[in-house]
Design a protein around this motif. Sequence first.
Motif, PDB file in Angstrom:
ATOM      1  N   ASN A   1       0.827  -1.208   0.000  1.00 48.48           N
ATOM      2  CA  ASN A   1       0.000   0.000   0.000  1.00 48.48           C
ATOM      3  C   ASN A   1       0.861   1.258   0.000  1.00 48.48           C
ATOM      4  O   ASN A   1       0.570   2.229  -0.715  1.00 48.48           O
ATOM      5  N   SER A   2       1.947   1.250   0.769  1.00 51.38           N
ATOM      6  CA  SER A   2       2.845   2.406   0.824  1.00 51.38           C
ATOM      7  C   SER A   2       3.482   2.670  -0.534  1.00 51.38           C
ATOM      8  O   SER A   2       3.584   3.830  -0.971  1.00 51.38           O
ATOM      9  N   ILE A   3       3.868   1.615  -1.222  1.00 50.96           N
ATOM     10  CA  ILE A   3       4.483   1.763  -2.547  1.00 50.96           C
ATOM     11  C   ILE A   3       3.459   2.276  -3.561  1.00 50.96           C
ATOM     12  O   ILE A   3       3.768   3.128  -4.399  1.00 50.96           O
ATOM     13  N   LEU A   4       2.223   1.782  -3.459  1.00 49.79           N
ATOM     14  CA  LEU A   4       1.184   2.229  -4.386  1.00 49.79           C
ATOM     15  C   LEU A   4       0.881   3.712  -4.176  1.00 49.79           C
ATOM     16  O   LEU A   4       0.633   4.445  -5.140  1.00 49.79           O
ATOM     17  N   VAL A   5       0.903   4.156  -2.919  1.00 47.05           N
ATOM     18  CA  VAL A   5       0.659   5.570  -2.632  1.00 47.05           C
ATOM     19  C   VAL A   5       1.794   6.428  -3.171  1.00 47.05           C
ATOM     20  O   VAL A   5       1.579   7.442  -3.847  1.00 47.05           O
ATOM     21  N   ARG A   6       3.041   6.010  -2.888  1.00 48.93           N
ATOM     22  CA  ARG A   6       4.213   6.803  -3.297  1.00 48.93           C
ATOM     23  C   ARG A   6       4.398   6.826  -4.807  1.00 48.93           C
ATOM     24  O   ARG A   6       4.906   7.798  -5.360  1.00 48.93           O
ATOM     25  N   SER A   7       3.990   5.763  -5.488  1.00 53.09           N
ATOM     26  CA  SER A   7       4.170   5.700  -6.946  1.00 53.09           C
ATOM     27  C   SER A   7       3.057   6.400  -7.707  1.00 53.09           C
ATOM     28  O   SER A   7       3.156   6.611  -8.918  1.00 53.09           O
ATOM     29  N   GLY A   8       1.966   6.735  -7.012  1.00 50.67           N
ATOM     30  CA  GLY A   8       0.828   7.368  -7.669  1.00 50.67           C
ATOM     31  C   GLY A   8      -0.186   6.374  -8.200  1.00 50.67           C
ATOM     32  O   GLY A   8      -1.227   6.765  -8.741  1.00 50.67           O
ATOM     33  N   SER A   9       0.070   5.066  -8.026  1.00 45.22           N
ATOM     34  CA  SER A   9      -0.842   4.049  -8.537  1.00 45.22           C
ATOM     35  C   SER A   9      -2.199   4.118  -7.856  1.00 45.22           C
ATOM     36  O   SER A   9      -3.248   3.991  -8.504  1.00 45.22           O
ATOM     37  N   GLN A  10      -2.199   4.334  -6.546  1.00 43.29           N
ATOM     38  CA  GLN A  10      -3.465   4.383  -5.826  1.00 43.29           C
ATOM     39  C   GLN A  10      -4.305   5.586  -6.259  1.00 43.29           C
ATOM     40  O   GLN A  10      -5.531   5.507  -6.331  1.00 43.29           O
ATOM     41  N   GLU A  11      -3.640   6.693  -6.576  1.00 42.73           N
ATOM     42  CA  GLU A  11      -4.357   7.866  -7.058  1.00 42.73           C
ATOM     43  C   GLU A  11      -5.005   7.578  -8.412  1.00 42.73           C
ATOM     44  O   GLU A  11      -6.139   7.985  -8.675  1.00 42.73           O
ATOM     45  N   LYS A  12      -4.308   6.852  -9.263  1.00 49.62           N
ATOM     46  CA  LYS A  12      -4.867   6.500 -10.575  1.00 49.62           C
ATOM     47  C   LYS A  12      -6.046   5.540 -10.421  1.00 49.62           C
ATOM     48  O   LYS A  12      -7.037   5.632 -11.160  1.00 49.62           O
ATOM     49  N   LEU A  13      -5.932   4.623  -9.453  1.00 45.38           N
ATOM     50  CA  LEU A  13      -7.055   3.720  -9.192  1.00 45.38           C
ATOM     51  C   LEU A  13      -8.264   4.505  -8.705  1.00 45.38           C
ATOM     52  O   LEU A  13      -9.398   4.221  -9.094  1.00 45.38           O
ATOM     53  N   ARG A  14      -8.005   5.504  -7.861  1.00 44.47           N
ATOM     54  CA  ARG A  14      -9.108   6.339  -7.385  1.00 44.47           C
ATOM     55  C   ARG A  14      -9.805   7.029  -8.544  1.00 44.47           C
ATOM     56  O   ARG A  14     -11.036   7.068  -8.617  1.00 44.47           O
ATOM     57  N   HIS A  15      -9.011   7.534  -9.482  1.00 43.58           N
ATOM     58  CA  HIS A  15      -9.596   8.179 -10.653  1.00 43.58           C
ATOM     59  C   HIS A  15     -10.434   7.188 -11.461  1.00 43.58           C
ATOM     60  O   HIS A  15     -11.524   7.523 -11.944  1.00 43.58           O
ATOM     61  N   TYR A  16      -9.917   5.960 -11.608  1.00 42.45           N
ATOM     62  CA  TYR A  16     -10.665   4.963 -12.389  1.00 42.45           C
ATOM     63  C   TYR A  16     -11.995   4.627 -11.708  1.00 42.45           C
ATOM     64  O   TYR A  16     -13.044   4.598 -12.367  1.00 42.45           O
TER      65      TYR A  16
END
Length: 522
Positions: free
Chosen positions: A76-91
Amino acid sequence: MDTFIATLPIIVLVWSMTKERPWPAHIALPLTALFIGFLQLFYFQGRAPELAANTIAGLLSVLTPLSIVAGAILLNSILVRSGSQEKLRHYLESVSSNKVAQLMIIGWALTFMLEGASGFGTPAAIAAPILVGLGFPALRVALLTLVMNTIPVSFGAVGTPTWFGFEALNLSEETLLEVSSLTAFIHFVAGFFIPLLALKFVVGWRDIRANAVFIFISVLSCTVPYLLLAQVNYEFPALIGGVIGLSLSIAFAKFGVGLKRVNYTSTNLKKESSLENIVVGLSPFIIMIVILVITRVQQLGVKPLLNNTEVWFQLFDIEVSKALIVSWNDILGTTISWSYKTLYVPALIPFIVTIVLLIPFLKVSFFELRHAVSETGERIKHPAIALVGALIMINFMMQGGESSPMFIIANNLADATGENWLYVASLLGALGSFFSGSATVSNLTFGGIQYGIAEQAQLSVPLVLSLQSVGAAMGNMVCINNIIAVSAILGINNQEGKMIKQTIKPMLVFALVAGILSQIMP
């Protein structure tokens, strides 16, 4: 007196964690374990070598839940730092900006599927951070995921709580399928109530009523195939039900079926639903789901390899198998054992493997990885202490076989209720999960007691065992291990007692539903 003394540690633990100024779990649980150890030694005449061996087993057993939690936090920390979680939120916002739809897709349908594939606390570990990333409050998300992740649990990890949990009873295939069928039916009916109570932790009744059609479409998309498949199979109801339910929930949400219309707050919807956001946002979870299915479905041939117990080498009393299963049998000359399935516990696989695969894809720098590892270490310190206390406490409560505090409580419950046992049978299953953190362990521990009670009281054995299975699943709501784990993943501190106070209410509703159904089922 035996019953009072056996119950006293539970009373003390619940009081200490729910009083006006509650003790945090990392203090309450170790002290309770110490208290039970004292009672074992001086009241129940527990043998000191067994107490020492149970202490060692408890210390080592913490590796299983802690490695899962650490893997989830690190990912989860890596997904947050990489911006992946933000992109998932957008999707997900592009699928529907309706909050109820997002909660049902992630908190219900995705959790349902992940429980069917893996279990071991993986669903909450994956779903809860996604929901927090969408802007939902962490504590409310924790409560929602704890309550939502109950109905699929009886058939979680490709049916492990059912086919393995009752293995010692040597049930016929016909009886096991009957248990499966009755269990699924009780869960199916509970599905009309439990998701609503879970949603109430996050949104109000007005929102629930306004989106009720979609909620029940999403629920039934999972529970109808779940119920139908459970008539003929006890391995795949949750997994297949979850896959179908998740697909249909996304499709219906995309077209707004049964949802109150909500205007998008974004000014650039096209950007939010771009292919890049979909691929980057969903890739970690697609990878994990694929890995979980490959490693959990027996027919694919990988699962036996990861559980191979053939000894590779031995160092003193510790054995390491060819599948890297580390075992210590007969600790300190007792019958107490411990093992850790390195390749099967969902820590190294799928979390660490997924992280390794994602590092080049998400362009994670060494600096980001180092900080993610450091953050993970900081966040698991207190949960580690709490889990050690919980696991030692569990071992002490079960020490002594039929004379153990746990069995004394169970037998007295049975004696007190007699023919009315059906009303409360599920609560014994929940008690097992509350302490052990596992529906499978609850079924293994209390399945024999339930079987004996059914025969003594001339009750239907499949029905009583199905109530045990349902109870073991609903006990996940109040399970200490699960509460500590999801709190650690979401960074919630010293709220364990408050969470138990909240989740015990829907658990009792679940138990009431099971008790009523037990009177009208064959």
